[in-house]
Design an enzyme around this catalytic site. Structure first.
Site, PDB file in Angstrom:
ATOM      1  N   TYR A   1       0.822  -1.220   0.000  1.00  0.00           N
ATOM      2  CA  TYR A   1       0.000   0.000   0.000  1.00  0.00           C
ATOM      3  C   TYR A   1       0.852   1.265   0.000  1.00  0.00           C
ATOM      4  O   TYR A   1       1.921   1.277   0.605  1.00  0.00           O
ATOM      5  CB  TYR A   1      -0.928   0.012   1.223  1.00  0.00           C
ATOM      6  CG  TYR A   1      -1.935  -1.097   1.273  1.00  0.00           C
ATOM      7  CD1 TYR A   1      -2.207  -1.898   0.165  1.00  0.00           C
ATOM      8  CD2 TYR A   1      -2.631  -1.373   2.442  1.00  0.00           C
ATOM      9  CE1 TYR A   1      -3.135  -2.923   0.236  1.00  0.00           C
ATOM     10  CE2 TYR A   1      -3.566  -2.396   2.516  1.00  0.00           C
ATOM     11  CZ  TYR A   1      -3.805  -3.171   1.418  1.00  0.00           C
ATOM     12  OH  TYR A   1      -4.723  -4.183   1.492  1.00  0.00           O
TER      13      TYR A   1
ATOM     14  N   SER B   1     -13.046  -4.925   0.187  1.00  0.00           N
ATOM     15  CA  SER B   1     -13.945  -4.363  -0.832  1.00  0.00           C
ATOM     16  C   SER B   1     -15.410  -4.658  -0.525  1.00  0.00           C
ATOM     17  O   SER B   1     -16.165  -5.059  -1.421  1.00  0.00           O
ATOM     18  CB  SER B   1     -13.597  -4.889  -2.229  1.00  0.00           C
ATOM     19  OG  SER B   1     -12.365  -4.392  -2.672  1.00  0.00           O
TER      20      SER B   1
ATOM     21  N   LEU C   1     -17.687  -2.667  -0.251  1.00  0.00           N
ATOM     22  CA  LEU C   1     -18.492  -1.758  -1.069  1.00  0.00           C
ATOM     23  C   LEU C   1     -18.073  -1.800  -2.538  1.00  0.00           C
ATOM     24  O   LEU C   1     -18.476  -0.941  -3.318  1.00  0.00           O
ATOM     25  CB  LEU C   1     -18.394  -0.318  -0.538  1.00  0.00           C
ATOM     26  CG  LEU C   1     -19.073  -0.053   0.804  1.00  0.00           C
ATOM     27  CD1 LEU C   1     -18.873   1.407   1.221  1.00  0.00           C
ATOM     28  CD2 LEU C   1     -20.562  -0.384   0.747  1.00  0.00           C
ATOM     29  N   GLY C   2     -17.286  -2.802  -2.915  1.00  0.00           N
ATOM     30  CA  GLY C   2     -16.926  -2.957  -4.326  1.00  0.00           C
ATOM     31  C   GLY C   2     -16.301  -1.713  -4.931  1.00  0.00           C
ATOM     32  O   GLY C   2     -16.824  -1.165  -5.904  1.00  0.00           O
ATOM     33  N   PHE C   3     -15.154  -1.279  -4.381  1.00  0.00           N
ATOM     34  CA  PHE C   3     -14.467  -0.065  -4.844  1.00  0.00           C
ATOM     35  C   PHE C   3     -15.372   1.159  -4.770  1.00  0.00           C
ATOM     36  O   PHE C   3     -15.234   2.092  -5.567  1.00  0.00           O
ATOM     37  CB  PHE C   3     -13.938  -0.226  -6.267  1.00  0.00           C
ATOM     38  CG  PHE C   3     -12.937  -1.327  -6.459  1.00  0.00           C
ATOM     39  CD1 PHE C   3     -12.150  -1.774  -5.411  1.00  0.00           C
ATOM     40  CD2 PHE C   3     -12.779  -1.930  -7.695  1.00  0.00           C
ATOM     41  CE1 PHE C   3     -11.229  -2.799  -5.590  1.00  0.00           C
ATOM     42  CE2 PHE C   3     -11.854  -2.953  -7.877  1.00  0.00           C
ATOM     43  CZ  PHE C   3     -11.077  -3.387  -6.823  1.00  0.00           C
ATOM     44  N   GLY C   4     -16.324   1.154  -3.840  1.00  0.00           N
ATOM     45  CA  GLY C   4     -17.226   2.298  -3.687  1.00  0.00           C
ATOM     46  C   GLY C   4     -18.460   2.239  -4.552  1.00  0.00           C
ATOM     47  O   GLY C   4     -19.360   3.080  -4.408  1.00  0.00           O
TER      48      GLY C   4
ATOM     49  N   LEU D   1     -20.902   0.206  -4.414  1.00  0.00           N
ATOM     50  CA  LEU D   1     -22.083  -0.059  -3.595  1.00  0.00           C
ATOM     51  C   LEU D   1     -22.391   1.069  -2.612  1.00  0.00           C
ATOM     52  O   LEU D   1     -23.240   0.909  -1.736  1.00  0.00           O
ATOM     53  CB  LEU D   1     -21.920  -1.392  -2.857  1.00  0.00           C
ATOM     54  CG  LEU D   1     -22.068  -2.618  -3.752  1.00  0.00           C
ATOM     55  CD1 LEU D   1     -21.561  -3.877  -3.063  1.00  0.00           C
ATOM     56  CD2 LEU D   1     -23.527  -2.800  -4.190  1.00  0.00           C
TER      57      LEU D   1
ATOM     58  N   GLY E   1     -23.342   3.716  -4.245  1.00  0.00           N
ATOM     59  CA  GLY E   1     -24.298   4.319  -5.167  1.00  0.00           C
ATOM     60  C   GLY E   1     -23.782   5.553  -5.863  1.00  0.00           C
ATOM     61  O   GLY E   1     -24.486   6.140  -6.696  1.00  0.00           O
TER      62      GLY E   1
END
Length: 346
Positions: free
Chosen positions: A53, A234, A236-239, A241, A243
């Site tokens: 990272y 993840s 939120l799936g790279f954001g 989710l 929206g």
């Protein structure tokens, strides 16, 4: 905050884990320190990082996230309040600037000692292998290529021996795997069962969210029967989710906007599923982000949910998901969407 324990130990960890992979690219050091301050105030005692990272990985930014965390430990004196997890980078074209020697004994020792120096600590609570050395299914790869001869020789016994020695020296406390398959997880577990002196892998850090529930196929049984806890990343799936990308919107500082190759969760089928989940959340008075995170929090194989945020507003909403209990109606609705569009973004 709610708490669990790392499997097979008395180490108490918060059900929400603070992820750090954006610090150094999307977040400054001061912002990373602010996130750690707030997370600790909210009862989060579990932080996850890696020598890789920030990501996307870049030679000139190698391991600066660990340096940020180390500087925070030095400034605040809060090392003893945190269960700290880090990882050794796996072999790959995009990690050649780190090392090309995989998980050899020398590589693991060098990686651990480098992380300890940057993190300004004497020990790492949970040390993980970031992804397998062998060719297999990780980072969204579909299908196993049985003919992909990679020259890999089974070195799992040697890896565990090296980790055992580092535990004996007090440099790491426990060990885990990441981006692993059912075969890989069981291979590590069986080796430590047969050779009792070798350490047991306690956790597995794999992607898991409403758009990718592949962990439920194979690995969930391994997790629950063998008591190896999932640390989902993840969620939120790279954001996606959250929206914020709905309707084709591209927020200027959004991860998928900045790094278009991070498109695993942005295909047309995934977008359709996201729209359905968004409507379900809206119809039940929930934000999509909190519904998505609360679903992950509720799974019986999850030890701690690794959240990540680039703004304090996002961080507060994500941590707040710990107080969200999903109704039977919402859970039924989630399953209906999943049955209609299963795993659109592996």
């Amino acid at each position: 905050m709610k708490y669990t324990r790392l499997p097979h130990t008395d180490i108490k960890v918060s059900k929400i884990c603070l992820g750090t992979m954006t610090w150094g690219r999307q977040n400054t050091e001061d912002e990373g320190h602010e996130q750690m301050d707030y997370a600790l105030e909210q009862g989060i005692n579990f932080f996850d990082t890696a020598e890789l990272y920030p990501v996307p990985a870049k030679k000139e930014l190698y391991a600066v996230t660990e340096e940020f965390i180390g500087n925070w430990f030095k400034k605040t004196g809060n090392r003893d309040k945190v269960v700290l997890a880090s990882k050794i980078a796996g072999r790959g074209d995009f990690t050649k600037f780190i090392r090309t020697t995989g998980f050899s004994k020398e590589s693991i020792i060098k990686a651990v000692e480098g992380s300890l120096e940057r993190l300004q600590t004497d020990y790492i609570d949970l040390y993980q292998l970031h992804w397998p050395e062998r060719n297999t299914n990780y980072f969204g790869q579909r299908g196993y290529n049985a003919h992909a001869l990679d020259g890999w020789e089974d070195n799992i016994h040697q890896i565990l021996e090296t980790l055992r020695d580092l535990i004996s020296e007090g440099k790491i406390r426990q060990v885990g795997i990441s981006n692993e398959t059912p075969w890989g997880a069981m291979r590590f577990l069986e080796e430590s069962k047969v050779h009792r002196s070798l350490p047991r892998m306690l956790t597995i850090q794999n992607p898991y969210n409403l758009l990718n529930r592949l962990f439920e196929v194979g690995l969930s049984e391994v997790s629950m029967r063998e008591n190896i806890g999932l640390l989902p990343y993840s969620p939120l799936g790279f954001g996606v989710l959250s929206g914020k990308y709905l309707g084709g919107y591209k927020p200027r500082k959004g991860r998928v906007t900045l790094f278009p190759n991070y498109n695993r969760y942005s295909g047309s089928i995934a977008n359709s599923a996201t729209e359905k989940y968004h409507k379900l959340a809206e119809d039940n008075g929930l934000s999509l982000a909190q519904m998505a995170l609360a679903f992950v929090n509720s799974r019986p194989f999850v030890t701690s949910n690794i959240i990540g945020a680039t703004t304090m507003e996002q961080l507060k909403e994500n941590i707040g998901s710990i107080d969200v209990e999903l109704s039977d109606e919402v859970l039924t609705g989630i399953e209906a969407i999943h049955n209609e569009i299963p795993n659109p973004a592996p």
